[in-house]
Design a protein around this motif. Structure first.
Motif, PDB file in Angstrom:
ATOM      1  N   PRO A  67       0.733  -1.161   0.001  1.00 24.14           N
ATOM      2  CA  PRO A  67       0.202   0.008   0.026  1.00 24.14           C
ATOM      3  C   PRO A  67       1.128   1.343  -0.120  1.00 24.14           C
ATOM      4  O   PRO A  67       0.353   2.327  -0.656  1.00 24.14           O
ATOM      5  N   SER A  68       2.090   1.158   0.522  1.00 25.14           N
ATOM      6  CA  SER A  68       3.068   2.493   0.366  1.00 25.14           C
ATOM      7  C   SER A  68       4.296   2.014   0.845  1.00 25.14           C
ATOM      8  O   SER A  68       4.386   1.086   1.350  1.00 25.14           O
ATOM      9  N   TYR A  69       5.053   3.088   0.721  1.00 28.14           N
ATOM     10  CA  TYR A  69       6.702   2.543   0.826  1.00 28.14           C
ATOM     11  C   TYR A  69       7.310   3.675   1.705  1.00 28.14           C
ATOM     12  O   TYR A  69       7.198   4.896   1.308  1.00 28.14           O
ATOM     13  N   PRO A  70       8.084   3.111   2.863  1.00 22.72           N
ATOM     14  CA  PRO A  70       7.914   1.894   3.478  1.00 22.72           C
ATOM     15  C   PRO A  70       6.931   1.944   4.504  1.00 22.72           C
ATOM     16  O   PRO A  70       7.311   1.005   5.608  1.00 22.72           O
ATOM     17  N   GLU A  71       6.196   2.892   4.971  1.00 24.92           N
ATOM     18  CA  GLU A  71       5.320   2.958   6.046  1.00 24.92           C
ATOM     19  C   GLU A  71       4.096   2.212   6.220  1.00 24.92           C
ATOM     20  O   GLU A  71       3.030   2.651   6.777  1.00 24.92           O
ATOM     21  N   ALA A  72       4.002   1.355   5.131  1.00 18.93           N
ATOM     22  CA  ALA A  72       2.689   0.276   5.321  1.00 18.93           C
ATOM     23  C   ALA A  72       2.548  -0.366   6.680  1.00 18.93           C
ATOM     24  O   ALA A  72       3.577  -0.666   7.129  1.00 18.93           O
ATOM     25  N   CYS A  73       1.665  -0.536   7.131  1.00 15.11           N
ATOM     26  CA  CYS A  73       1.231  -1.516   8.506  1.00 15.11           C
ATOM     27  C   CYS A  73       1.724  -2.756   8.083  1.00 15.11           C
ATOM     28  O   CYS A  73       1.466  -3.410   7.166  1.00 15.11           O
ATOM     29  N   GLY A  74       2.376  -3.401   8.924  1.00 10.67           N
ATOM     30  CA  GLY A  74       3.054  -4.825   9.007  1.00 10.67           C
ATOM     31  C   GLY A  74       4.718  -4.725   8.774  1.00 10.67           C
ATOM     32  O   GLY A  74       5.102  -3.759   9.353  1.00 10.67           O
ATOM     33  N   LEU A  75       5.154  -5.516   7.962  1.00 13.19           N
ATOM     34  CA  LEU A  75       6.674  -5.618   7.726  1.00 13.19           C
ATOM     35  C   LEU A  75       6.973  -4.552   7.134  1.00 13.19           C
ATOM     36  O   LEU A  75       6.816  -4.132   6.008  1.00 13.19           O
ATOM     37  N   ARG A  76       8.160  -3.819   8.028  1.00  9.37           N
ATOM     38  CA  ARG A  76       8.569  -2.624   7.398  1.00  9.37           C
ATOM     39  C   ARG A  76       9.846  -2.796   6.587  1.00  9.37           C
ATOM     40  O   ARG A  76       9.691  -2.301   5.154  1.00  9.37           O
ATOM     41  N   HIS A  77      10.648  -3.622   6.753  1.00  7.10           N
ATOM     42  CA  HIS A  77      11.785  -4.071   5.997  1.00  7.10           C
ATOM     43  C   HIS A  77      12.479  -5.282   6.661  1.00  7.10           C
ATOM     44  O   HIS A  77      12.084  -5.716   7.698  1.00  7.10           O
ATOM     45  N   LEU A  78      13.274  -5.697   5.621  1.00  8.09           N
ATOM     46  CA  LEU A  78      14.124  -7.139   6.006  1.00  8.09           C
ATOM     47  C   LEU A  78      15.532  -6.403   6.204  1.00  8.09           C
ATOM     48  O   LEU A  78      15.929  -5.975   5.317  1.00  8.09           O
ATOM     49  N   ALA A  79      16.113  -6.859   7.412  1.00  8.93           N
ATOM     50  CA  ALA A  79      17.566  -6.458   7.661  1.00  8.93           C
ATOM     51  C   ALA A  79      18.434  -7.575   7.830  1.00  8.93           C
ATOM     52  O   ALA A  79      18.285  -8.399   8.387  1.00  8.93           O
ATOM     53  N   LEU A  80      19.380  -7.427   6.920  1.00 13.41           N
ATOM     54  CA  LEU A  80      20.849  -8.365   6.851  1.00 13.41           C
ATOM     55  C   LEU A  80      21.714  -7.968   7.262  1.00 13.41           C
ATOM     56  O   LEU A  80      22.137  -6.624   6.919  1.00 13.41           O
ATOM     57  N   ALA A  81      22.579  -8.663   8.045  1.00 13.30           N
ATOM     58  CA  ALA A  81      23.751  -8.070   8.690  1.00 13.30           C
ATOM     59  C   ALA A  81      25.082  -8.504   7.869  1.00 13.30           C
ATOM     60  O   ALA A  81      24.967  -9.561   6.995  1.00 13.30           O
ATOM     61  N   VAL A  82      26.012  -7.670   7.692  1.00 13.87           N
ATOM     62  CA  VAL A  82      27.131  -7.877   6.750  1.00 13.87           C
ATOM     63  C   VAL A  82      28.375  -7.423   7.437  1.00 13.87           C
ATOM     64  O   VAL A  82      28.201  -6.334   8.500  1.00 13.87           O
ATOM     65  N   ASP A  83      29.444  -8.020   7.385  1.00 15.78           N
ATOM     66  CA  ASP A  83      30.895  -7.604   7.980  1.00 15.78           C
ATOM     67  C   ASP A  83      31.285  -6.450   7.333  1.00 15.78           C
ATOM     68  O   ASP A  83      31.943  -5.738   7.966  1.00 15.78           O
ATOM     69  N   ASN A  84      31.177  -6.278   6.181  1.00 20.02           N
ATOM     70  CA  ASN A  84      31.765  -4.984   5.534  1.00 20.02           C
ATOM     71  C   ASN A  84      30.773  -4.379   4.529  1.00 20.02           C
ATOM     72  O   ASN A  84      30.627  -5.014   3.345  1.00 20.02           O
ATOM     73  N   LEU A  85      30.329  -3.345   4.915  1.00 16.20           N
ATOM     74  CA  LEU A  85      29.042  -2.677   4.050  1.00 16.20           C
ATOM     75  C   LEU A  85      29.606  -1.874   2.683  1.00 16.20           C
ATOM     76  O   LEU A  85      28.966  -2.078   1.836  1.00 16.20           O
ATOM     77  N   ASP A  86      30.708  -1.470   2.704  1.00 21.05           N
ATOM     78  CA  ASP A  86      31.585  -1.047   1.711  1.00 21.05           C
ATOM     79  C   ASP A  86      31.545  -2.147   0.531  1.00 21.05           C
ATOM     80  O   ASP A  86      31.258  -1.982  -0.792  1.00 21.05           O
ATOM     81  N   GLU A  87      32.146  -3.373   0.829  1.00 21.81           N
ATOM     82  CA  GLU A  87      32.441  -4.364   0.119  1.00 21.81           C
ATOM     83  C   GLU A  87      30.826  -4.978  -0.480  1.00 21.81           C
ATOM     84  O   GLU A  87      30.559  -5.288  -1.503  1.00 21.81           O
ATOM     85  N   ALA A  88      29.800  -5.067   0.378  1.00 17.30           N
ATOM     86  CA  ALA A  88      28.537  -5.334   0.091  1.00 17.30           C
ATOM     87  C   ALA A  88      27.768  -4.399  -0.943  1.00 17.30           C
ATOM     88  O   ALA A  88      27.297  -4.815  -1.841  1.00 17.30           O
ATOM     89  N   ILE A  89      28.098  -3.119  -0.682  1.00 12.68           N
ATOM     90  CA  ILE A  89      27.523  -2.132  -1.788  1.00 12.68           C
ATOM     91  C   ILE A  89      28.224  -2.285  -3.005  1.00 12.68           C
ATOM     92  O   ILE A  89      27.609  -2.267  -4.058  1.00 12.68           O
ATOM     93  N   ALA A  90      29.421  -2.411  -3.014  1.00 11.14           N
ATOM     94  CA  ALA A  90      30.033  -2.487  -4.326  1.00 11.14           C
ATOM     95  C   ALA A  90      29.777  -3.818  -5.111  1.00 11.14           C
ATOM     96  O   ALA A  90      29.393  -3.786  -6.289  1.00 11.14           O
ATOM     97  N   TYR A  91      29.311  -4.896  -4.307  1.00 14.43           N
ATOM     98  CA  TYR A  91      28.768  -6.257  -4.875  1.00 14.43           C
ATOM     99  C   TYR A  91      27.299  -5.780  -5.384  1.00 14.43           C
ATOM    100  O   TYR A  91      27.027  -6.374  -6.370  1.00 14.43           O
ATOM    101  N   LEU A  92      26.684  -5.311  -4.813  1.00 14.08           N
ATOM    102  CA  LEU A  92      25.267  -5.007  -5.127  1.00 14.08           C
ATOM    103  C   LEU A  92      25.388  -3.977  -6.529  1.00 14.08           C
ATOM    104  O   LEU A  92      24.628  -4.409  -7.416  1.00 14.08           O
ATOM    105  N   ARG A  93      26.218  -2.921  -6.406  1.00 19.15           N
ATOM    106  CA  ARG A  93      26.375  -2.155  -7.655  1.00 19.15           C
ATOM    107  C   ARG A  93      26.650  -2.894  -8.847  1.00 19.15           C
ATOM    108  O   ARG A  93      26.504  -2.654 -10.104  1.00 19.15           O
ATOM    109  N   GLN A  94      27.747  -4.020  -8.576  1.00 17.95           N
ATOM    110  CA  GLN A  94      28.107  -4.740  -9.814  1.00 17.95           C
ATOM    111  C   GLN A  94      26.994  -5.633 -10.295  1.00 17.95           C
ATOM    112  O   GLN A  94      26.832  -6.213 -11.268  1.00 17.95           O
ATOM    113  N   HIS A  95      25.908  -5.848  -9.489  1.00 19.47           N
ATOM    114  CA  HIS A  95      24.798  -6.456  -9.872  1.00 19.47           C
ATOM    115  C   HIS A  95      23.429  -5.704 -10.515  1.00 19.47           C
ATOM    116  O   HIS A  95      22.398  -6.057 -10.426  1.00 19.47           O
ATOM    117  N   GLY A  96      23.743  -4.440 -10.609  1.00 19.72           N
ATOM    118  CA  GLY A  96      22.739  -3.540 -11.191  1.00 19.72           C
ATOM    119  C   GLY A  96      21.923  -2.812  -9.958  1.00 19.72           C
ATOM    120  O   GLY A  96      21.127  -2.432 -10.361  1.00 19.72           O
TER     121      GLY A  96
END
Length: 128
Positions: A67-96
């Motif tokens: 119904p809206s982003y991200p403030e719909a009633c219910g699950l707001r977001h899924l949070a995943l832990a990473v050891d190195n945020l910069d590496e994770a961001i670079a990886y995501l960018r490599q995948h568009g």
């Protein structure tokens, strides 16, 4: 009642194959079991990541939009832990995938960012 941990998180997707590729090929979840439920014309895919994180991915015909982003009633977001945020961001960018700018949690001083799954579910990466 004493809860031990979260057993799994269930997600409904609009395009099963697209979401399956996203969660397995990009985020690295491993399939545990997959079944097609003919009576519902629906797939159910159980996935697992390191640390025992389990997701259930469901497909249903014509699921309603969020119904809206991200403030719909219910699950707001899924949070995943990473050891190195910069590496994770670079990886995501490599995948568009272009995550939001990095923020800092005021309570913990930890860095985090958000991006979206194929159905625009907000996913947070939180640096350990």
């Amino acid at each position: 009642m004493r809860l031990a941990t979260i057993h799994h998180i269930a997600l409904i997707c609009s395009d099963y194959e697209r979401s399956k590729r996203f969660y397995t090929e990009i985020l690295g979840f491993r399939p545990i079991r997959e079944q097609y439920r003919a009576e519902r014309r629906s797939y159910k895919l159980d996935l697992e990541a390191d640390g025992g994180i389990q997701l259930e991915l469901f497909s249903f015909e014509n699921p309603p939009k969020r119904p809206s982003y991200p403030e719909a009633c219910g699950l707001r977001h899924l949070a995943l832990a990473v050891d190195n945020l910069d590496e994770a961001i670079a990886y995501l960018r490599q995948h568009g995938i272009d995550p939001e700018p990095v923020r800092v949690d005021e309570a913990t001083g930890k860095r985090f960012t958000f991006f979206q799954d194929p159905d625009e579910l907000p996913i947070e990466l939180y640096e350990n």
